[in-house]
Design a protein around this motif. Structure first.
Motif, PDB file in Angstrom:
ATOM      1  N   GLY A  49      -2.675   8.222   2.401  1.00 25.76           N
ATOM      2  CA  GLY A  49      -2.185   6.950   2.912  1.00 25.76           C
ATOM      3  C   GLY A  49      -1.460   6.225   1.796  1.00 25.76           C
ATOM      4  O   GLY A  49      -1.582   6.586   0.625  1.00 25.76           O
ATOM      5  N   TYR A  50      -0.693   5.205   2.139  1.00 19.61           N
ATOM      6  CA  TYR A  50       0.041   4.446   1.137  1.00 19.61           C
ATOM      7  C   TYR A  50       0.491   3.113   1.714  1.00 19.61           C
ATOM      8  O   TYR A  50       0.468   2.899   2.920  1.00 19.61           O
ATOM      9  CB  TYR A  50       1.255   5.230   0.626  1.00 19.61           C
ATOM     10  N   HIS A  51       0.905   2.241   0.837  1.00 15.98           N
ATOM     11  CA  HIS A  51       1.465   0.944   1.196  1.00 15.98           C
ATOM     12  C   HIS A  51       2.974   1.087   1.052  1.00 15.98           C
ATOM     13  O   HIS A  51       3.456   1.635   0.069  1.00 15.98           O
ATOM     14  CB  HIS A  51       0.918  -0.116   0.236  1.00 15.98           C
ATOM     15  N   THR A  52       3.732   0.621   2.034  1.00 12.79           N
ATOM     16  CA  THR A  52       5.189   0.719   1.956  1.00 12.79           C
ATOM     17  C   THR A  52       5.822  -0.648   2.136  1.00 12.79           C
ATOM     18  O   THR A  52       5.284  -1.501   2.842  1.00 12.79           O
ATOM     19  CB  THR A  52       5.742   1.711   2.998  1.00 12.79           C
ATOM     20  N   GLN A  68       0.939   5.300  12.003  1.00  7.46           N
ATOM     21  CA  GLN A  68       1.918   6.253  12.498  1.00  7.46           C
ATOM     22  C   GLN A  68       1.779   7.552  11.726  1.00  7.46           C
ATOM     23  O   GLN A  68       1.908   7.572  10.501  1.00  7.46           O
ATOM     24  CB  GLN A  68       3.323   5.674  12.326  1.00  7.46           C
ATOM     25  N   LYS A  69       1.495   8.644  12.426  1.00 10.55           N
ATOM     26  CA  LYS A  69       1.393   9.949  11.779  1.00 10.55           C
ATOM     27  C   LYS A  69       2.797  10.466  11.505  1.00 10.55           C
ATOM     28  O   LYS A  69       3.679  10.391  12.360  1.00 10.55           O
ATOM     29  CB  LYS A  69       0.621  10.928  12.663  1.00 10.55           C
ATOM     30  N   PHE A  80       0.232   9.621   6.887  1.00 12.62           N
ATOM     31  CA  PHE A  80       0.421   8.592   7.880  1.00 12.62           C
ATOM     32  C   PHE A  80       0.973   7.332   7.235  1.00 12.62           C
ATOM     33  O   PHE A  80       0.795   7.093   6.049  1.00 12.62           O
ATOM     34  CB  PHE A  80      -0.889   8.296   8.632  1.00 12.62           C
ATOM     35  N   ARG A  81       1.674   6.538   8.041  1.00 12.87           N
ATOM     36  CA  ARG A  81       2.228   5.253   7.603  1.00 12.87           C
ATOM     37  C   ARG A  81       1.327   4.168   8.174  1.00 12.87           C
ATOM     38  O   ARG A  81       0.882   4.238   9.310  1.00 12.87           O
ATOM     39  CB  ARG A  81       3.644   5.096   8.145  1.00 12.87           C
ATOM     40  N   PHE A  82       1.092   3.153   7.376  1.00 16.33           N
ATOM     41  CA  PHE A  82       0.170   2.091   7.755  1.00 16.33           C
ATOM     42  C   PHE A  82       0.868   0.751   7.613  1.00 16.33           C
ATOM     43  O   PHE A  82       1.485   0.479   6.579  1.00 16.33           O
ATOM     44  CB  PHE A  82      -1.045   2.144   6.825  1.00 16.33           C
ATOM     45  N   ASP A 110      -8.162   5.265  14.686  1.00 11.15           N
ATOM     46  CA  ASP A 110      -7.205   5.521  15.766  1.00 11.15           C
ATOM     47  C   ASP A 110      -6.399   4.274  16.145  1.00 11.15           C
ATOM     48  O   ASP A 110      -5.732   4.248  17.161  1.00 11.15           O
ATOM     49  CB  ASP A 110      -7.915   6.086  16.995  1.00 11.15           C
ATOM     50  N   ALA A 111      -6.470   3.224  15.310  1.00  9.58           N
ATOM     51  CA  ALA A 111      -5.750   1.956  15.480  1.00  9.58           C
ATOM     52  C   ALA A 111      -6.370   1.042  16.535  1.00  9.58           C
ATOM     53  O   ALA A 111      -5.810   0.005  16.856  1.00  9.58           O
ATOM     54  CB  ALA A 111      -4.263   2.171  15.763  1.00  9.58           C
TER      55      ALA A 111
END
Length: 181
Positions: A49-52, A68-69, A80-82, A110-111
């Motif tokens: 995971g990461y921060h964008t 988002q996978k 995945f995007r978080f 799963d959000a």
């Protein structure tokens, strides 16, 4: 690891392959014009995971998904995007904690089940590896990042938040005093 290569102005997440002794790009091919920070692995090391930071360079201002996978260059790795700052995955791998300008939140993997656990902005989140449901963050009740010049005037303390507490008013425990953190 988040890296900025000399030939680029954008920071990307890369994985270092110990067997091949080389870096594997993870985010540049997926989102070349967005900065990527704070990479972390799931407890079983199967996901990254990461921060964008999106906006000016891509023209996007509102993300469409909380989670988002993404397709990756490696079949044995899930990426995945978080949508949130500095997310952290619980040791059990079932929940994320993250911060926004409006507070600290927790959400299921799963959000589903999105809820605010602290009404103040926090600076990073870390799950307790032993005590289930405890998230650490640092904050100040009067912190307001929308007012220019106020960030340096606050005394930030470290907090423990029990995300499973039945009584929300008893969920937050102040671990430091004086704000010199």
């Amino acid at each position: 690891v988040a890296t900025r290569r000399p030939e680029s102005e954008i920071r990307h997440v890369e994985l270092f392959d110990l067997k091949k002794n080389e870096f594997v790009e993870l985010t540049r091919l997926l989102s070349p014009k967005s900065h990527h920070f704070n990479p972390f692995l799931s407890p079983d090391s199967s996901r990254v995971g990461y921060h964008t930071c999106r906006g000016d360079k891509t023209g996007r201002t509102n993300p469409h998904n909380l989670l988002q996978k993404l397709k990756t260059t490696s079949e044995d790795l899930s990426l995945f995007r978080f949508d949130g700052a500095f997310p952290s995955l619980s040791p059990e791998g079932d929940r994320f904690a993250f911060v926004t300008f409006t507070g600290v939140f927790v959400v299921n993997q799963d959000a589903s089940g999105l809820r605010q656990i602290l009404p103040n902005i926090g600076f990073g989140t870390v799950w307790d590896p032993v005590r289930r449901g405890i998230v650490y963050t640092s904050s100040d009740p009067s912190l307001n990042l929308t007012v220019p010049g106020l960030v340096g005037t606050h005394k930030i303390n470290i907090l423990a938040v029990n995300v499973d507490a039945q009584n929300p008013s008893a969920a937050v425990k102040k671990l430091t005093t004086g704000g010199q953190n």
